[in-house]
Enzyme design. Structure first.
Site, PDB file in Angstrom:
ATOM      1  N   LYS A 150       0.830  -1.207   0.000  1.00  0.00           N
ATOM      2  CA  LYS A 150       0.000   0.000   0.000  1.00  0.00           C
ATOM      3  C   LYS A 150       0.873   1.269   0.000  1.00  0.00           C
ATOM      4  O   LYS A 150       2.097   1.188   0.198  1.00  0.00           O
ATOM      5  CB  LYS A 150      -0.915  -0.042   1.227  1.00  0.00           C
ATOM      6  CG  LYS A 150      -1.955  -1.181   1.174  1.00  0.00           C
ATOM      7  CD  LYS A 150      -2.825  -1.160   2.430  1.00  0.00           C
ATOM      8  CE  LYS A 150      -3.973  -2.137   2.347  1.00  0.00           C
ATOM      9  NZ  LYS A 150      -4.828  -2.076   3.576  1.00  0.00           N
ATOM     10  N   TYR A 198     -12.583  -1.887  -3.283  1.00  0.00           N
ATOM     11  CA  TYR A 198     -13.053  -1.965  -1.896  1.00  0.00           C
ATOM     12  C   TYR A 198     -14.567  -1.835  -1.769  1.00  0.00           C
ATOM     13  O   TYR A 198     -15.063  -1.491  -0.695  1.00  0.00           O
ATOM     14  CB  TYR A 198     -12.354  -0.902  -1.044  1.00  0.00           C
ATOM     15  CG  TYR A 198     -10.942  -1.284  -0.643  1.00  0.00           C
ATOM     16  CD1 TYR A 198     -10.701  -2.351   0.221  1.00  0.00           C
ATOM     17  CD2 TYR A 198      -9.846  -0.569  -1.106  1.00  0.00           C
ATOM     18  CE1 TYR A 198      -9.415  -2.702   0.601  1.00  0.00           C
ATOM     19  CE2 TYR A 198      -8.542  -0.909  -0.731  1.00  0.00           C
ATOM     20  CZ  TYR A 198      -8.349  -1.978   0.128  1.00  0.00           C
ATOM     21  OH  TYR A 198      -7.078  -2.317   0.513  1.00  0.00           O
ATOM     22  N   HIS A 255      -2.214  -5.208   1.603  1.00  0.00           N
ATOM     23  CA  HIS A 255      -3.545  -5.810   1.456  1.00  0.00           C
ATOM     24  C   HIS A 255      -3.394  -7.323   1.367  1.00  0.00           C
ATOM     25  O   HIS A 255      -2.372  -7.809   0.876  1.00  0.00           O
ATOM     26  CB  HIS A 255      -4.211  -5.312   0.170  1.00  0.00           C
ATOM     27  CG  HIS A 255      -5.441  -6.099  -0.185  1.00  0.00           C
ATOM     28  ND1 HIS A 255      -6.641  -5.882   0.439  1.00  0.00           N
ATOM     29  CD2 HIS A 255      -5.628  -7.150  -1.044  1.00  0.00           C
ATOM     30  CE1 HIS A 255      -7.539  -6.757  -0.049  1.00  0.00           C
ATOM     31  NE2 HIS A 255      -6.942  -7.529  -0.936  1.00  0.00           N
TER      32      HIS A 255
HETATM   33  P1  IDP Z   1      -7.884  -6.536   5.977  1.00  0.00           P
HETATM   34  O1  IDP Z   1      -7.065  -5.644   5.066  1.00  0.00           O
HETATM   35  O2  IDP Z   1      -7.078  -7.029   7.153  1.00  0.00           O
HETATM   36  O3  IDP Z   1      -8.586  -7.661   5.229  1.00  0.00           O
HETATM   37  P2  IDP Z   1     -10.485  -5.212   6.111  1.00  0.00           P
HETATM   38  O4  IDP Z   1     -11.408  -5.279   7.271  1.00  0.00           O
HETATM   39  O5  IDP Z   1     -10.840  -5.961   4.876  1.00  0.00           O
HETATM   40  O6  IDP Z   1      -9.016  -5.601   6.628  1.00  0.00           O
HETATM   41  O7  IDP Z   1     -10.324  -3.665   5.766  1.00  0.00           O
HETATM   42  C1  IDP Z   1      -9.723  -3.246   4.555  1.00  0.00           C
HETATM   43  C2  IDP Z   1      -8.772  -2.107   4.859  1.00  0.00           C
HETATM   44  O8  IDP Z   1      -9.514  -0.988   5.348  1.00  0.00           O
HETATM   45  C3  IDP Z   1      -7.753  -2.393   5.981  1.00  0.00           C
HETATM   46  O9  IDP Z   1      -6.632  -3.115   5.543  1.00  0.00           O
HETATM   47  C4  IDP Z   1      -7.398  -0.992   6.427  1.00  0.00           C
HETATM   48  O10 IDP Z   1      -6.492  -0.346   5.521  1.00  0.00           O
HETATM   49  C5  IDP Z   1      -8.746  -0.309   6.348  1.00  0.00           C
HETATM   50  N1  IDP Z   1      -9.488  -0.411   7.626  1.00  0.00           N
HETATM   51  C6  IDP Z   1     -10.159  -1.470   8.132  1.00  0.00           C
HETATM   52  N2  IDP Z   1     -10.714  -1.209   9.322  1.00  0.00           N
HETATM   53  C7  IDP Z   1     -10.410   0.087   9.588  1.00  0.00           C
HETATM   54  C8  IDP Z   1     -10.696   0.963  10.689  1.00  0.00           C
HETATM   55  O11 IDP Z   1     -11.371   0.595  11.665  1.00  0.00           O
HETATM   56  N3  IDP Z   1     -10.173   2.236  10.608  1.00  0.00           N
HETATM   57  C9  IDP Z   1      -9.442   2.669   9.532  1.00  0.00           C
HETATM   58  N4  IDP Z   1      -9.149   1.876   8.483  1.00  0.00           N
HETATM   59  C10 IDP Z   1      -9.619   0.606   8.509  1.00  0.00           C
HETATM   60 MG    MG Z   2     -10.116  -7.587   3.844  1.00  0.00          MG
END
Ligand code: IDP
Ligand code: MG
Length: 137
Positions: A9, A49, A115
């Protein structure tokens, strides 16, 4: 063998830790079958996303993911999806285990350096988002 998608990222590329991350991927036994640098447009980030579009962090996530260059890395390995999720660690680096990519490099829950695909099906779909089949080796 399974495929999964790594995206280094914008925070990872800005900190110049892409080489360290790629080394960790290959040390862990992943084969790199495609790799490219790109700068996501807002439309591309929103589409990638889309599953998160109702979440409160969605707009910030799109701004962040379009704030700089990213490196998409298509990976192949037995059990690639689960093994890669283990290697990157929890979404929030404060909760990630020692030795994981996010524990080592991530700044925050949002700026978490990489990611990772969350299922075998999404691994295939997300590799296809960045790479045509003829760009995979
Ligand atoms: P992951 O990347 O571990 O699968 P996801 O829940 O799919 O996590 O969320 C996608 C991306 O969104 C995360 O990697 C992060 O960059 C961002 N994100 C997720 N939850 C939060 C939050 O509570 N605050 C700010 N950014 C978040
Ligand atoms: Mg995810």
């Amino acid at each position: 063998m399974e495929r999964t998608l790594c995206i280094i990222k914008p925070d990872g590329v800005k900190k110049n830790v892409q080489g360290h991350i790629i080394q960790m991927l290959t040390d862990a036994g992943f084969d790199i079958i495609g790799m490219k640098m790109t700068h996501l447009s807002s439309a591309q980030a929103k589409s990638f996303y889309e599953v998160h579009k109702e979440r409160p962090f969605y707009n910030d996530l799109i701004s962040y993911m379009t704030s700089g260059n990213v490196i998409a890395v298509a990976l192949k390995k037995d059990n690639a999806v689960a093994d890669y999720r283990k290697l990157i660690g929890a979404t929030d680096p404060a909760e990630a285990e020692d030795g994981t990519i996010r524990k080592k490099f991530a700044a925050s829950k949002q700026e978490n350096s990489v990611h990772g695909s969350d299922s075998v099906e999404n691994g295939k779909i997300e590799v296809g988002f960045f790479f045509a089949e003829c760009e995979l080796y």
